[in-house]
Write a protein that holds these residues in place. Structure first.
Motif, short mmCIF file in Angstrom:
data_model
loop_
_atom_site.label_atom_id
_atom_site.label_comp_id
_atom_site.label_asym_id
_atom_site.label_seq_id
_atom_site.Cartn_x
_atom_site.Cartn_y
_atom_site.Cartn_z
N VAL A 22 -12.39 0.44 -10.63
CA VAL A 22 -11.74 1.58 -9.96
C VAL A 22 -11.39 1.21 -8.53
O VAL A 22 -10.30 1.50 -8.04
CB VAL A 22 -12.65 2.82 -10.00
N ASP A 23 -12.33 0.53 -7.84
CA ASP A 23 -12.10 0.15 -6.44
C ASP A 23 -10.93 -0.82 -6.30
O ASP A 23 -10.29 -0.88 -5.24
CB ASP A 23 -13.36 -0.48 -5.86
N MET A 24 -10.65 -1.61 -7.34
CA MET A 24 -9.54 -2.56 -7.27
C MET A 24 -8.18 -1.85 -7.28
O MET A 24 -7.19 -2.39 -6.78
CB MET A 24 -9.61 -3.53 -8.45
N THR A 25 -8.12 -0.64 -7.85
CA THR A 25 -6.82 0.02 -8.02
C THR A 25 -6.69 1.34 -7.28
O THR A 25 -5.59 1.77 -7.00
CB THR A 25 -6.56 0.28 -9.51
N VAL A 26 -7.82 1.97 -6.96
CA VAL A 26 -7.75 3.30 -6.36
C VAL A 26 -7.08 3.26 -5.00
O VAL A 26 -6.45 4.24 -4.56
CB VAL A 26 -9.17 3.92 -6.26
N LEU A 27 -7.20 2.13 -4.31
CA LEU A 27 -6.67 2.06 -2.96
C LEU A 27 -5.15 2.12 -2.93
O LEU A 27 -4.57 2.52 -1.92
CB LEU A 27 -7.15 0.77 -2.28
N GLY A 28 -4.51 1.75 -4.04
CA GLY A 28 -3.05 1.77 -4.06
C GLY A 28 -2.48 3.14 -3.76
O GLY A 28 -1.49 3.28 -3.03
N PHE A 29 -3.12 4.20 -4.27
CA PHE A 29 -2.65 5.55 -4.03
C PHE A 29 -3.01 6.03 -2.63
O PHE A 29 -2.39 6.96 -2.12
CB PHE A 29 -3.24 6.51 -5.08
N ALA A 30 -4.02 5.44 -2.02
CA ALA A 30 -4.42 5.85 -0.67
C ALA A 30 -3.61 5.16 0.41
O ALA A 30 -3.63 5.59 1.57
CB ALA A 30 -5.90 5.58 -0.46
N LEU A 31 -2.86 4.09 0.06
CA LEU A 31 -2.15 3.33 1.07
C LEU A 31 -1.17 4.16 1.91
O LEU A 31 -1.11 4.00 3.13
CB LEU A 31 -1.41 2.15 0.42
N PRO A 32 -0.37 5.05 1.30
CA PRO A 32 0.52 5.86 2.15
C PRO A 32 -0.24 6.70 3.17
O PRO A 32 0.21 6.87 4.31
CB PRO A 32 1.24 6.75 1.13
N PHE A 33 -1.41 7.22 2.79
CA PHE A 33 -2.21 8.03 3.70
C PHE A 33 -2.86 7.15 4.77
O PHE A 33 -2.96 7.54 5.93
CB PHE A 33 -3.28 8.79 2.90
N LEU A 34 -3.29 5.94 4.36
CA LEU A 34 -3.84 5.00 5.33
C LEU A 34 -2.79 4.59 6.36
O LEU A 34 -3.08 4.49 7.55
CB LEU A 34 -4.35 3.75 4.61
N SER A 35 -1.58 4.36 5.89
CA SER A 35 -0.50 3.95 6.79
C SER A 35 -0.24 5.00 7.85
O SER A 35 0.03 4.68 9.01
CB SER A 35 0.79 3.69 5.99
N GLU A 36 -0.34 6.25 7.45
CA GLU A 36 -0.08 7.33 8.40
C GLU A 36 -1.25 7.53 9.36
O GLU A 36 -1.06 7.77 10.55
CB GLU A 36 0.17 8.63 7.63
N ASP A 37 -2.48 7.40 8.86
CA ASP A 37 -3.67 7.71 9.66
C ASP A 37 -4.11 6.54 10.53
O ASP A 37 -4.37 6.70 11.73
CB ASP A 37 -4.80 8.14 8.73
N LEU A 38 -4.19 5.34 9.95
CA LEU A 38 -4.72 4.18 10.66
C LEU A 38 -3.63 3.27 11.21
O LEU A 38 -3.93 2.36 11.98
CB LEU A 38 -5.64 3.37 9.74
N ALA A 39 -2.38 3.47 10.78
CA ALA A 39 -1.23 2.69 11.25
C ALA A 39 -1.46 1.18 11.16
O ALA A 39 -1.30 0.47 12.16
CB ALA A 39 -0.86 3.09 12.68
N PRO A 40 -1.80 0.65 9.99
CA PRO A 40 -1.98 -0.80 9.88
C PRO A 40 -0.62 -1.52 9.88
O PRO A 40 0.39 -0.95 9.45
CB PRO A 40 -2.66 -0.96 8.52
N THR A 41 -0.62 -2.75 10.34
CA THR A 41 0.57 -3.57 10.21
C THR A 41 0.69 -4.01 8.74
O THR A 41 -0.23 -3.79 7.94
CB THR A 41 0.48 -4.81 11.10
N GLY A 42 1.80 -4.65 8.40
CA GLY A 42 1.97 -5.13 7.03
C GLY A 42 0.87 -6.11 6.64
O GLY A 42 0.33 -6.05 5.53
N ALA A 43 0.52 -7.01 7.57
CA ALA A 43 -0.54 -7.98 7.28
C ALA A 43 -1.89 -7.29 7.15
O ALA A 43 -2.69 -7.62 6.27
CB ALA A 43 -0.59 -9.03 8.39
N GLU A 44 -2.18 -6.31 8.04
CA GLU A 44 -3.44 -5.58 7.94
C GLU A 44 -3.54 -4.82 6.63
O GLU A 44 -4.62 -4.73 6.03
CB GLU A 44 -3.58 -4.62 9.12
N GLN A 45 -2.42 -4.28 6.18
CA GLN A 45 -2.42 -3.55 4.92
C GLN A 45 -2.79 -4.48 3.76
O GLN A 45 -3.57 -4.11 2.87
CB GLN A 45 -1.05 -2.92 4.68
N LEU A 46 -2.22 -5.69 3.77
CA LEU A 46 -2.59 -6.66 2.74
C LEU A 46 -4.07 -7.05 2.84
O LEU A 46 -4.76 -7.20 1.84
CB LEU A 46 -1.71 -7.91 2.84
#
Length: 494
Positions: A22-46
């Motif tokens: 679950v942990d391997m895939t659940v983060l995919g749906f959270a990425l848009p929310f993470l991008s808005e809240d934590l503002a990671p760069t493209g490399a940080e997101q990877l």
């Protein structure tokens, strides 16, 4: 163990496997929310996505060997405590860097869980037919978890903040810690030999420079620094292998690879997961940010993949009694390749049906093949080396997943950036989530134009990744048929 207690033990062992997948895939749906809240760069997101898998891959061999020495149940329970604590840290991260650290700690905890579960199954189920059924249930938990991750994540994100996708780990780990000591037997290598700290250090020293080099390629392209880092890692890997060949009691028993069923299964798992996880990095973003679905709706459309994954794993044990294993493994991978082919037909204006068909074929095909390859891996190893054998298999699995995210994710990102018009803001060029956030700050006409070009560019990245997945899975399917068909143990009906 008594018959009934065996199956209770299996139920407990499926819990950590379910959560890790679950942990391997659940983060995919959270990425848009993470991008808005934590503002990671493209490399940080990877990094946020794949540091988890890289830590698993780097430590699994060490942890598998450690479990053989100190006890697999003991290591499992220690890992459960660490995994639960790291989940709390991840849930309440306040920066991209903090989340990366938490995900790394989750990977360390996960590295103690994965080899322990499969090796304990080897110790608990001594009858080959019962063991094959148990591994099918274990694989069903893993396949179901990978598909359940987006469903569960979508529901949580609809009702709570993004950190909730990590907090779900805590109660499950508590159940494992409370119930595990009562239903799980202890198992270890009775003659483990001397522990070699230098081999343990070399295994990590070989992995980390390669990981760093791949990340540099993802961020800056193929540079001299990236090439040197990868070469250093490969050179240390050669030193590690030579040391294992010289030692009377090696940390990693390389003789296991002389068994064609074992080596062919490990490579098959790695390449299959390489293709699949690279796709799982992109599709949740496509459903939400391109098609505009809410997390819950997007997750519900992925439920057929959950059913197909569980069915494929459970069907494998029954089919293996009637069909050659080499044919089944190859056939499952080719079915998954057709799933990737369906994904090449999606567009920025629609394509939900293609996504559903794609994931259903992927879930069923990969689960079918990997249930059988896991059975071959664990059956090929002596019982006292079950932890090390499981760790090698899981290392290939996790390394394939991490490389799939890093390489295919980087390719998709490069295609996305090249598809955007010149002059596009850098915040929009990093990620699709960044483009959505940037568009909200522009006037309506400019914002719509930016979104249209960003969605089209991202879709093109999905197409390129899907075609790469087709090529990898077709090659892997043919390779699996050749390697396993030549092996006398896997070429017969089992």
């Amino acid at each position: 163990m008594a018959g009934r207690k065996q199956w209770w033990a299996l139920a407990v062992l499926v819990l950590p496997v379910l959560l890790i997948s679950v942990d391997m895939t659940v983060l995919g749906f959270a990425l848009p929310f993470l991008s808005e809240d934590l503002a990671p760069t493209g490399a940080e997101q990877l990094w946020i996505v794949d540091i988890y898998s890289f830590m698993l891959a780097g430590l699994l061999v060490l942890m598998g060997t450690l479990g053989d020495r100190i006890g697999r149940r003991k290591l499992l329970l220690m890992g459960a405590a660490a995994f639960g604590a790291a989940s709390v840290l991840a849930a309440f991260s306040t920066s991209a860097f903090m989340l990366i650290i938490a995900r790394a700690l989750l990977g360390i905890g996960g590295a103690t869980l994965m080899p322990s579960t499969l090796s304990l199954i080897r110790s608990i189920f001594l009858d080959p037919k019962q063991r094959r059924t148990a591994i099918a249930v274990w694989s069903a938990g893993f396949s179901g978890g990978m598909a359940l991750g987006p469903v569960l994540g979508g529901w949580l994100l609809e009702h709570f903040w993004w950190g909730s996708v990590f907090l779900i780990n805590v109660p499950v780990m508590l159940v494992l810690l409370i119930v595990g000591p009562f239903v799980l037997p202890e198992a270890r290598d009775p003659k483990p030999g001397r522990f070699d700290p230098l081999s343990a250090l070399l295994s990590l020293a070989a992995m980390l420079p390669v990981v760093y080099g791949i990340k540099l390629v993802a961020e800056h392209g193929f540079t001299l620094k990236a090439a040197i880092s990868i070469l250093i890692g490969l050179a240390l890997g050669v030193v590690f292998v030579r040391r294992q060949n010289r030692l009377d009691e090696p940390m990693l028993d390389l003789k296991l690879f002389s068994n064609r069923a074992f080596s062919g299964s490990v490579v098959t798992n790695m390449l299959g997961v390489f293709a699949m996880v690279g796709l799982l990095f992109l599709v949740p973003q496509y459903l939400q940010l391109v098609l505009g679905l809410t997390p819950v709706v997007a997750a519900l459309w992925m439920l057929p993949a959950t059913v197909a994954g569980v069915a494929g794993a459970l069907l494998a044990a029954w089919l293996a009694k009637r069909v050659r294993v080499s044919v089944l493994v190859s056939g499952g991978l080719l079915v998954a390749a057709v799933g990737f082919l369906a994904l090449t037909q999606v567009s920025s204006g629609g394509g939900l049906a293609y996504v559903v068909v794609s994931f259903t074929l992927l879930g069923g095909g990969v689960a079918l093949s990997e249930t059988l390859t896991n059975d071959l891996v664990i059956s090929a190893a002596p019982a006292e080396r079950a932890g090390a054998a499981s760790a090698i298999s899981e290392t290939g699995f996790e390394l394939g997943g991490a490389l799939g995210t890093a390489i295919l994710g980087s390719v998709a990102t490069a295609v996305y950036r090249s598809g955007l018009p010149e002059g596009t803001a850098e915040s929009a060029r990093d990620t699709l989530g960044g483009a959505v956030a940037t568009a909200q700050q522009l006037d309506p006409a400019q914002g719509q134009a930016l979104l249209a070009s960003a969605r089209e560019a991202f879709t093109q990245g999905v197409h390129v990744t899907a075609w790469a997945g087709v090529a990898v899975l077709v090659y892997t399917g043919v390779q699996a048929f050749v390697l396993l068909n030549r092996n006398k143990d896997s070429a017969v009906r089992i």
